[in-house]
Design an enzyme around this catalytic site. Structure first.
Site, short mmCIF file in Angstrom:
data_model
loop_
_atom_site.label_atom_id
_atom_site.label_comp_id
_atom_site.label_asym_id
_atom_site.label_seq_id
_atom_site.Cartn_x
_atom_site.Cartn_y
_atom_site.Cartn_z
N LYS A 1 35.57 -42.37 31.21
CA LYS A 1 36.85 -42.20 31.88
C LYS A 1 37.38 -40.76 31.76
CE LYS A 1 39.16 -45.36 33.23
NZ LYS A 1 39.68 -46.65 32.79
N CYS B 1 72.32 -26.69 49.41
CA CYS B 1 73.48 -25.83 49.26
C CYS B 1 73.29 -24.74 50.33
CB CYS B 1 73.49 -25.19 47.87
SG CYS B 1 74.65 -23.82 47.75
N CYS C 1 77.41 -28.21 45.14
CA CYS C 1 76.35 -27.46 44.45
C CYS C 1 76.67 -27.33 42.96
CB CYS C 1 76.21 -26.06 45.07
SG CYS C 1 75.05 -25.02 44.16
N LYS D 1 33.64 -43.02 39.60
CA LYS D 1 34.32 -44.31 39.47
C LYS D 1 35.55 -44.26 40.36
CE LYS D 1 35.70 -47.75 36.07
NZ LYS D 1 37.02 -48.06 36.63
N LEU E 1 32.93 -52.92 32.91
CA LEU E 1 32.21 -51.84 32.23
C LEU E 1 32.94 -51.49 30.95
CD1 LEU E 1 31.56 -49.39 35.22
CD2 LEU E 1 29.84 -50.72 34.00
#
Ligand code: IVH
Length: 677
Positions: free
Chosen positions: A322, A434, A416, A121, A88
């Site tokens: 699209k 932590c 940490c 689509k 397409l």
């Protein structure tokens, strides 16, 4: 024809674009492992078409514009398609749609608006199914459009594909029927599959399309059969053998033969309707359980289709409109390790800014330690980034073939990054945490959460401002919000008296608050909206919660072990006791759990009929209840909203008789998502 001067650069570019497209075709069609996004590929393909149109003298028989990519994988036999499987042409805007429709009118010498069919689509894999005397005889992939691969055995495992056409529907079964449609994997099926592959240490699929392709192209059909593949029919190569004059009638016949037709297909009498449908589909695409990357618009009448014909590549009577791309490639500049409100450390990639669907993306989540390790991510790597709907952008995959050797490896921290406490990994959990409850990062995140949309939704106290309050020392825990005063606020950089007054008013406004809402805002681990509601029903005060022990929590219906443990830890912490005391001193007044009035659907009674597309009936009912509404099973005057899905039946008639308000699924989705982020 006027001759154009060709600059050598453009000739070089033309060859370059062809080479690139061949490379990407191979990655996409043969290896099922693309390294650029569809949007970028489309752009490249467009560039090729433009260059070739401009310089016909450089036409070449082996240009990728002549075919649509793909080659036969080793191990499958080749099948020559009796009718070529076309592709397409793509369009991307309303303007392009309008010029498509005008071109058709010119071609057909008519001023009449054309009737179109629109179809989602679905992003999967195009296949052809050949039925002889009503029995599935052969199935194949599209391949390059002329020659595909024989995957009959694999396709027979797809449950949505009929092995024999239903012949009791009043239609004569044709001797030979060439059916076309899309095989795809649901998003859920894709995630499940990837989870399984992760556990087994196998490479993950980048998206449902690749997963569907990978599943169909399994030499062992038994493997295919274990994949939850699905199918929608969208056409027939020899429609003249069926009693249908157009696409809409054709789909009806096919559905009578037993093929699944997307419930989102629609006939549109006017081009303006197509435009409207595009917007609608765009709005709901992220709620569907399968990927839809656009709308296919087809001229309905076969007579007109035949007059319009096709080019070597695609029919003239259809286009793919699209949706904006949701993926793009970019480069990782750095990785930030963020500590969340419950201590979970999330690696976040800082990216070279890239635009996706109109938004500039600079950060993307890498999820967790395992994901990062699995991707073997390095600084400077090219990555595929996805941004879909409101979901946080994520790094989908690394493109190691684009490395130049200068990339540097990244270590996940062992302590940490904010408070230095050693990080902990609990067995069976993906999260690295932590566990220091007093970690400043966690406190800051809890404050942001408390003031944010899922918390008290304090206007004027978004993430940035809360960070500023913490930085300046005005706020350390949530009780501090209740003791803010105008002077210090107004003197903060960028504030002033007016914003100070507004923020104070917003806080004042929330001091009287339903208990459930307040409990949810605390951001206690494992305690979301629903659990907070349950707690508010069982406890009439914060005092009660602070006095409860773990066993007491556990006995409550709807509260599991994990939640009970988390609640105990929270409500027995002396810091929390002090904080709650101060909140009360600051004016916090909890309203009893009769908070249903506050909920958006309070007082409304919903009745569902027909099938919903975006979610299951159960999910829809749960949503209604979570928002304070009720659900009825039968039509009566008590019902305030009737939600009609596809194929809604007798209940609709009755609802009309009673003049009850009817909602489409779309109306319903808009209603329940109102006020959400
Ligand atoms: S019609 C001759 N209808 O899109 C018409 N295609 O680029 C050819 N697709 O290969 C296709 N949904 O994989 C058509 N409702 C739909 C579709 C659809 C998805 C895919 C299909 C095809 C590609 C075209």
């Amino acid at each position: 024809m006027s001759r154009q001067t060709v600059t050598p650069e453009e000739k070089v570019r033309l060859e370059e674009v062809r080479r690139l497209i061949r490379y990407h075709d191979h990655r996409y069609y043969v290896l099922d492992d693309p390294v650029i996004s569809d949007g970028e590929y489309d752009q490249l393909f467009n560039e090729l078409l433009i260059l070739e149109a401009r310089y016909p003298e450089f036409a070449s028989v082996d240009s990728p514009s002549h075919h649509i990519g793909g080659a036969v994988a080793e191990g499958f036999t080749a099948v020559q398609h009796v009718h070529p499987m076309l592709s397409l042409d793509n369009i991307f805007s309303i303007a392009e749609f309008r010029s498509f429709q005008e071109k058709l009118q010119r071609f057909l010498h008519t001023k009449q608006p054309l009737r179109f069919m629109i179809e989602p689509k679905v992003d999967g894999l195009a296949v052809e199914l050949v039925y002889r005397q009503g029995v599935l005889h052969a199935g194949s992939t599209r391949g390059d459009g002329l020659v595909g691969e024989n995957i009959t055995a694999q396709l027979k495992t797809v449950k949505a594909i009929p092995l024999r056409l239903q012949d009791d529907q009043g239609f004569t079964i044709p001797d030979e029927l060439y059916v076309r449609g899309e095989v795809f994997l649901s998003k859920q099926g894709f995630h499940r599959l990837n989870q399984l592959r992760h556990q087994q240490g196998e490479a993950l699929f980048a998206n449902p399309r690749n997963a569907a392709a990978g599943s169909l192209r399994q030499l062992d059909p038994r493997i295919t059969s274990r994949r939850p593949l699905d199918f929608f029919v969208y056409g027939v190569a020899n429609p003249e053998v069926l009693p249908a004059e157009g696409q809409e009638a054709l789909l009806t016949v096919l559905s009578r033969f037993g093929f699944p037709v997307s419930p989102l297909v629609k006939g549109c009498a006017l081009p303006a309707e197509v435009e409207q449908q595009y917007q609608q589909m765009l709005a709901i695409r992220h709620t569907l359980d399968y990927e839809v990357d656009g709308l296919v618009v087809k001229v309905d009448a076969f007579a007109l289709q035949r007059r319009l014909g096709h080019t070597a590549r695609a029919p003239r009577w259809a286009v793919a409109w699209k949706f904006p791309a949701t993926q793009a490639t970019t480069i990782i500049k750095a990785v930030d390790f963020q500590v969340g409100r419950t201590g979970v450390v999330t690696p976040v990639a800082l990216l070279a800014p890239v635009e996706i669907d109109g938004v500039v993306v600079k950060r993307a989540t890498l999820h967790n330690q395992d994901e990062m390790a699995r991707k073997d991510l390095r600084l400077g790597d090219s990555v595929l980034v996805q941004r879909a709907g409101d979901v946080i952008p994520e790094v989908i995959k690394v493109l190691p073939e684009l490395r130049n050797g200068a990339e540097q490896s990244i270590e996940f921290p062992i302590s940490c990054p904010e408070c230095g406490h050693p990080l902990v990994r609990i067995q069976g959990e993906a999260a690295t945490r932590c566990v220091n409850n007093h970690c400043r990062a966690q406190q800051r995140q809890r404050l942001i959460y408390f003031a944010g949309k899922s918390g008290l939704d304090l206007e004027g106290l978004g993430k940035k401002n809360v960070e500023q309050l913490v930085q300046s020392g005005l706020v350390g825990d949530i009780a501090d919000f209740f003791f803010l005063s105008a002077g210090p606020l107004a003197s903060l950089e960028g504030w002033g008296e007016k914003s100070a007054r507004n923020v104070l008013a917003a806080i004042e406004n929330r001091k009287k608050i339903p208990m459930a809402r307040f409990l949810g805002a605390l951001g206690i681990r494992h305690v979301g909206e629903v659990t907070a509601g349950v707690l508010a029903e069982h406890f009439s005060s914060l005092q009660g919660l602070m006095e409860a022990d773990e066993e007491q929590f556990r006995r409550i219906d709807g509260i599991g072990e994990q939640v009970a443990a988390s609640l105990t830890m929270f409500f027995q912490d002396p810091h929390v006791h002090r904080m709650i005391e101060r909140l009360q001193e600051g004016g916090l007044t909890l309203l009893p759990s009769g908070n249903k009035q506050e909920q958006p659907l309070a007082g409304r009674v919903f009745l569902f009929t027909g099938s919903l597309q975006a979610m299951s009936r159960e999910e829809a009912k749960r949503l209604v209840k979570a928002k304070g509404g009720q659900v009825a099973a039968t039509v009566s005057e008590r019902v305030t909203d009737v939600v009609a899905g596809e194929k809604a039946g007798g209940k609709i008639k009755k609802a009309r008789e009673l003049q009850l308000p009817l909602l489409s699924e779309m109306d319903f989705l808009q209603l329940v998502s109102a006020g959400e982020e």
